[in-house]
Design a protein around this motif. Structure first.
Motif, PDB file in Angstrom:
ATOM      1  N   CYS A  41       0.755 -45.071  92.389  1.00 33.75           N
ATOM      2  CA  CYS A  41       0.773 -44.585  91.018  1.00 33.75           C
ATOM      3  C   CYS A  41       0.414 -45.710  90.043  1.00 33.75           C
ATOM      4  O   CYS A  41      -0.401 -45.522  89.141  1.00 33.75           O
ATOM      5  N   VAL A  42       1.003 -46.864  90.223  1.00 28.49           N
ATOM      6  CA  VAL A  42       0.702 -48.000  89.343  1.00 28.49           C
ATOM      7  C   VAL A  42      -0.751 -48.438  89.507  1.00 28.49           C
ATOM      8  O   VAL A  42      -1.439 -48.717  88.528  1.00 28.49           O
ATOM      9  N   LEU A  43      -1.234 -48.463  90.729  1.00 32.77           N
ATOM     10  CA  LEU A  43      -2.597 -48.932  90.984  1.00 32.77           C
ATOM     11  C   LEU A  43      -3.668 -47.958  90.493  1.00 32.77           C
ATOM     12  O   LEU A  43      -4.768 -48.382  90.159  1.00 32.77           O
ATOM     13  N   THR A  44      -3.352 -46.664  90.436  1.00 34.49           N
ATOM     14  CA  THR A  44      -4.362 -45.674  90.049  1.00 34.49           C
ATOM     15  C   THR A  44      -4.105 -45.054  88.685  1.00 34.49           C
ATOM     16  O   THR A  44      -4.960 -44.341  88.173  1.00 34.49           O
ATOM     17  N   GLY A  45      -2.952 -45.308  88.116  1.00 35.50           N
ATOM     18  CA  GLY A  45      -2.543 -44.576  86.923  1.00 35.50           C
ATOM     19  C   GLY A  45      -2.838 -45.258  85.602  1.00 35.50           C
ATOM     20  O   GLY A  45      -3.468 -46.317  85.539  1.00 35.50           O
ATOM     21  N   THR A  46      -2.346 -44.621  84.572  1.00 35.26           N
ATOM     22  CA  THR A  46      -2.460 -45.131  83.210  1.00 35.26           C
ATOM     23  C   THR A  46      -1.100 -45.043  82.536  1.00 35.26           C
ATOM     24  O   THR A  46      -0.276 -44.184  82.889  1.00 35.26           O
ATOM     25  N   ILE A  47      -0.879 -45.903  81.583  1.00 33.60           N
ATOM     26  CA  ILE A  47       0.372 -45.859  80.837  1.00 33.60           C
ATOM     27  C   ILE A  47       0.264 -44.723  79.825  1.00 33.60           C
ATOM     28  O   ILE A  47      -0.599 -44.733  78.949  1.00 33.60           O
ATOM     29  N   ALA A  48       1.151 -43.741  79.971  1.00 36.95           N
ATOM     30  CA  ALA A  48       1.151 -42.584  79.093  1.00 36.95           C
ATOM     31  C   ALA A  48       2.041 -42.800  77.876  1.00 36.95           C
ATOM     32  O   ALA A  48       1.826 -42.194  76.827  1.00 36.95           O
ATOM     33  N   GLU A  49       3.044 -43.666  78.032  1.00 40.64           N
ATOM     34  CA  GLU A  49       4.010 -43.834  76.962  1.00 40.64           C
ATOM     35  C   GLU A  49       4.791 -45.132  77.146  1.00 40.64           C
ATOM     36  O   GLU A  49       5.049 -45.555  78.265  1.00 40.64           O
ATOM     37  N   ARG A  50       5.170 -45.734  76.024  1.00 39.96           N
ATOM     38  CA  ARG A  50       6.075 -46.882  76.030  1.00 39.96           C
ATOM     39  C   ARG A  50       7.376 -46.428  75.384  1.00 39.96           C
ATOM     40  O   ARG A  50       7.357 -45.783  74.343  1.00 39.96           O
ATOM     41  N   GLN A  51       8.500 -46.778  76.013  1.00 44.16           N
ATOM     42  CA  GLN A  51       9.814 -46.372  75.509  1.00 44.16           C
ATOM     43  C   GLN A  51      10.720 -47.591  75.385  1.00 44.16           C
ATOM     44  O   GLN A  51      10.689 -48.478  76.232  1.00 44.16           O
ATOM     45  N   ASP A  53      14.248 -49.293  75.768  1.00 40.53           N
ATOM     46  CA  ASP A  53      15.441 -49.113  76.588  1.00 40.53           C
ATOM     47  C   ASP A  53      16.615 -49.773  75.871  1.00 40.53           C
ATOM     48  O   ASP A  53      16.741 -51.003  75.863  1.00 40.53           O
ATOM     49  N   ASP A  54      17.462 -48.951  75.244  1.00 40.61           N
ATOM     50  CA  ASP A  54      18.607 -49.478  74.490  1.00 40.61           C
ATOM     51  C   ASP A  54      19.612 -50.200  75.380  1.00 40.61           C
ATOM     52  O   ASP A  54      20.268 -51.137  74.930  1.00 40.61           O
ATOM     53  N   ASP A  55      19.735 -49.771  76.629  1.00 45.34           N
ATOM     54  CA  ASP A  55      20.710 -50.394  77.531  1.00 45.34           C
ATOM     55  C   ASP A  55      20.348 -51.838  77.853  1.00 45.34           C
ATOM     56  O   ASP A  55      21.224 -52.674  78.046  1.00 45.34           O
ATOM     57  N   PHE A  56      19.046 -52.131  77.947  1.00 44.30           N
ATOM     58  CA  PHE A  56      18.604 -53.468  78.343  1.00 44.30           C
ATOM     59  C   PHE A  56      17.827 -54.194  77.245  1.00 44.30           C
ATOM     60  O   PHE A  56      17.376 -55.317  77.445  1.00 44.30           O
ATOM     61  N   ASN A  57      17.648 -53.546  76.106  1.00 41.84           N
ATOM     62  CA  ASN A  57      16.933 -54.139  74.974  1.00 41.84           C
ATOM     63  C   ASN A  57      15.556 -54.649  75.354  1.00 41.84           C
ATOM     64  O   ASN A  57      15.196 -55.794  75.067  1.00 41.84           O
ATOM     65  N   ASP A  58      14.794 -53.792  76.022  1.00 43.13           N
ATOM     66  CA  ASP A  58      13.415 -54.135  76.354  1.00 43.13           C
ATOM     67  C   ASP A  58      12.591 -52.860  76.505  1.00 43.13           C
ATOM     68  O   ASP A  58      13.113 -51.759  76.420  1.00 43.13           O
ATOM     69  N   TRP A  59      11.299 -53.034  76.715  1.00 45.20           N
ATOM     70  CA  TRP A  59      10.393 -51.902  76.838  1.00 45.20           C
ATOM     71  C   TRP A  59      10.261 -51.454  78.288  1.00 45.20           C
ATOM     72  O   TRP A  59      10.283 -52.278  79.206  1.00 45.20           O
ATOM     73  N   LYS A  60      10.113 -50.150  78.460  1.00 41.03           N
ATOM     74  CA  LYS A  60       9.762 -49.587  79.754  1.00 41.03           C
ATOM     75  C   LYS A  60       8.549 -48.681  79.532  1.00 41.03           C
ATOM     76  O   LYS A  60       8.309 -48.211  78.412  1.00 41.03           O
ATOM     77  N   TYR A  61       7.786 -48.473  80.589  1.00 41.29           N
ATOM     78  CA  TYR A  61       6.508 -47.782  80.480  1.00 41.29           C
ATOM     79  C   TYR A  61       6.458 -46.607  81.447  1.00 41.29           C
ATOM     80  O   TYR A  61       6.829 -46.738  82.613  1.00 41.29           O
ATOM     81  N   VAL A  62       5.990 -45.473  80.946  1.00 42.81           N
ATOM     82  CA  VAL A  62       5.809 -44.282  81.766  1.00 42.81           C
ATOM     83  C   VAL A  62       4.355 -44.279  82.225  1.00 42.81           C
ATOM     84  O   VAL A  62       3.432 -44.246  81.400  1.00 42.81           O
ATOM     85  N   ILE A  63       4.173 -44.352  83.532  1.00 36.60           N
ATOM     86  CA  ILE A  63       2.835 -44.418  84.114  1.00 36.60           C
ATOM     87  C   ILE A  63       2.556 -43.113  84.840  1.00 36.60           C
ATOM     88  O   ILE A  63       3.328 -42.710  85.715  1.00 36.60           O
ATOM     89  N   HIS A  64       1.471 -42.458  84.468  1.00 36.85           N
ATOM     90  CA  HIS A  64       1.035 -41.248  85.169  1.00 36.85           C
ATOM     91  C   HIS A  64      -0.067 -41.644  86.135  1.00 36.85           C
ATOM     92  O   HIS A  64      -1.009 -42.357  85.766  1.00 36.85           O
ATOM     93  N   GLY A  65       0.066 -41.196  87.375  1.00 33.58           N
ATOM     94  CA  GLY A  65      -0.919 -41.515  88.398  1.00 33.58           C
ATOM     95  C   GLY A  65      -0.788 -40.570  89.564  1.00 33.58           C
ATOM     96  O   GLY A  65      -0.242 -39.465  89.432  1.00 33.58           O
TER      97      GLY A  65
END
Length: 93
Positions: A41-51, A53-65
């Motif tokens: 999924c990571v190798l073939t996909g694209t980032i659909a959204e950046r969110q 993360d309040d629990d860890f105070n950093d960004w996470k990325y939704v990758i569709h692939g």
């Protein structure tokens, strides 16, 4: 828009610099998916959204692939400070 982040995640996957949240393992088992599916999924996909993360105070990325059997899936992943990709969860689209 997040090409640099995605390329870094792809480098991590190719180099084996990955880690998994327990939730990712639980979701893989529940959906009958495997580590190779997340990597594909990571190798073939694209980032659909950046969110934020309040629990860890950093960004996470939704990758569709695609999974290894070309099914549409999504992976939620983030980069940590030691230049690893951490898989947070995975689900079928």
């Amino acid at each position: 828009m997040f090409e640099r982040v995605l390329e870094t995640m792809r480098e991590c996957v190719r180099d084996g610099r990955i880690a998994f949240a327990k939730h990712a393992y639980d979701e893989m088992n529940e959906d009958d998916l495997f580590v190779f599916d997340l990597e594909q999924c990571v190798l073939t996909g694209t980032i659909a959204e950046r969110q934020w993360d309040d629990d860890f105070n950093d960004w996470k990325y939704v990758i569709h692939g695609q999974s290894s059997d070309e099914e549409e899936i999504a992976v939620v992943a983030k980069l940590d400070g030691s230049r690893k990709t951490i898989f947070v969860t995975i689900f079928r689209l």
